[in-house]
Write a protein that holds these residues in place. Structure first.
Motif, PDB file in Angstrom:
ATOM      1  N   UNK A 195       0.838  -1.204   0.000  1.00 20.52           N
ATOM      2  CA  UNK A 195       0.000   0.000   0.000  1.00 20.52           C
ATOM      3  C   UNK A 195       0.872   1.253   0.000  1.00 20.52           C
ATOM      4  N   UNK A 196       1.934   1.246   0.795  1.00 20.44           N
ATOM      5  CA  UNK A 196       2.828   2.403   0.835  1.00 20.44           C
ATOM      6  C   UNK A 196       3.479   2.624  -0.525  1.00 20.44           C
ATOM      7  N   UNK A 197       3.944   1.546  -1.149  1.00 21.21           N
ATOM      8  CA  UNK A 197       4.554   1.664  -2.478  1.00 21.21           C
ATOM      9  C   UNK A 197       3.529   2.155  -3.498  1.00 21.21           C
ATOM     10  N   UNK A 198       2.297   1.673  -3.411  1.00 19.60           N
ATOM     11  CA  UNK A 198       1.241   2.124  -4.327  1.00 19.60           C
ATOM     12  C   UNK A 198       1.016   3.627  -4.205  1.00 19.60           C
ATOM     13  N   UNK A 199       0.951   4.122  -2.987  1.00 20.45           N
ATOM     14  CA  UNK A 199       0.737   5.549  -2.769  1.00 20.45           C
ATOM     15  C   UNK A 199       1.881   6.372  -3.348  1.00 20.45           C
ATOM     16  N   UNK A 200       3.108   5.912  -3.139  1.00 20.74           N
ATOM     17  CA  UNK A 200       4.255   6.646  -3.664  1.00 20.74           C
ATOM     18  C   UNK A 200       4.274   6.615  -5.189  1.00 20.74           C
ATOM     19  N   UNK A 201       3.954   5.467  -5.781  1.00 19.05           N
ATOM     20  CA  UNK A 201       3.912   5.374  -7.239  1.00 19.05           C
ATOM     21  C   UNK A 201       2.830   6.279  -7.813  1.00 19.05           C
TER      22      UNK A 201
END
Length: 78
Positions: free
Chosen positions: A16-22
């Motif tokens: 989820x954190x990576x998705x938000x950053x992407x």
């Protein structure tokens, strides 16, 4: 023309954190990103495997898989 990309994940905190950053980092005028939660869309596991995804989270851009961090193997999601 937008570049199509896919982001496969399993819904874990790392994913989820990576998705938000992407989502924040990619130019929406240049990239058309599809976010695919394999924990909820198990019918797409074979698609992810065919694209070379070994673990999630993974980003597939122009047919090349990029494994961001190790959250779970695809085998663990089956």
């Amino acid at each position: 023309m937008k570049t199509k990309a896919k982001y496969y994940h399993a819904g874990c905190p790392v994913c989820i954190e990576a998705e938000q950053h992407l989502a924040e980092a990619l130019d929406p005028w240049r990239f058309d990103v599809e976010f695919i939660h394999l924990g909820e869309e198990k019918d797409r596991l074979s698609e992810a495997e065919a694209e070379g995804v070994k673990s999630v989270p993974a980003f597939v851009l122009e047919g090349a898989p990029f494994h961001i961090n190790f959250g779970a193997s695809l085998e663990d999601l089956k």
